[in-house]
Motif scaffolding. Structure first.
Motif: not given
Length: 110
Positions: A63-67, A73-77
């Motif tokens: 989650q930290w890497v993606v944020i 967008g959709w990836l964060l969701l």
């Protein structure tokens, strides 16, 4: 050959000694079994806690890497929503009270 001759008192004393030895042996076996079970359950709890912490760390890391890298967008969701769904399912199952209604005997009505 000589026959073994025992008095009734000696026979009863022998049976009593055998009974005491069997009782002590069974008590020792029960105590050893209880100690082993306590050690196993303690190890299971530590193992479970370790797996939970590792999995939580893995989820937080992803989650930290993606944020920080991908933004929104959709990836964060997906990264935030999927673990939340698994956690809510697990908590709901753990906190739901279920009852078991045993079938009535003799099939009678009340």
């Amino acid at each position: 050959m000589t026959a073994i001759s025992l008095t009734p008192v000696q026979v009863m004393a022998g049976v009593g000694v055998l009974f005491v030895l069997a009782s002590v042996w069974r008590a020792g076996a029960r105590r050893a079994k209880a100690t082993a079970e306590a050690a196993r359950s303690g190890a299971r709890m530590v193992s479970l806690a370790g797996r939970v912490l590792f999995t939580a760390g893995l989820i937080v890391g992803v989650q930290w890497v993606v944020i920080t890298r991908a933004g929104g967008g959709w990836l964060l969701l997906a990264v935030l929503g999927v673990p939340a769904l698994f956690a809510s399912y697990t908590l709901t199952r753990a906190l739901t009270v279920t009852t078991y209604d045993a079938p009535r005997r003799r099939g009678g009505r009340r």
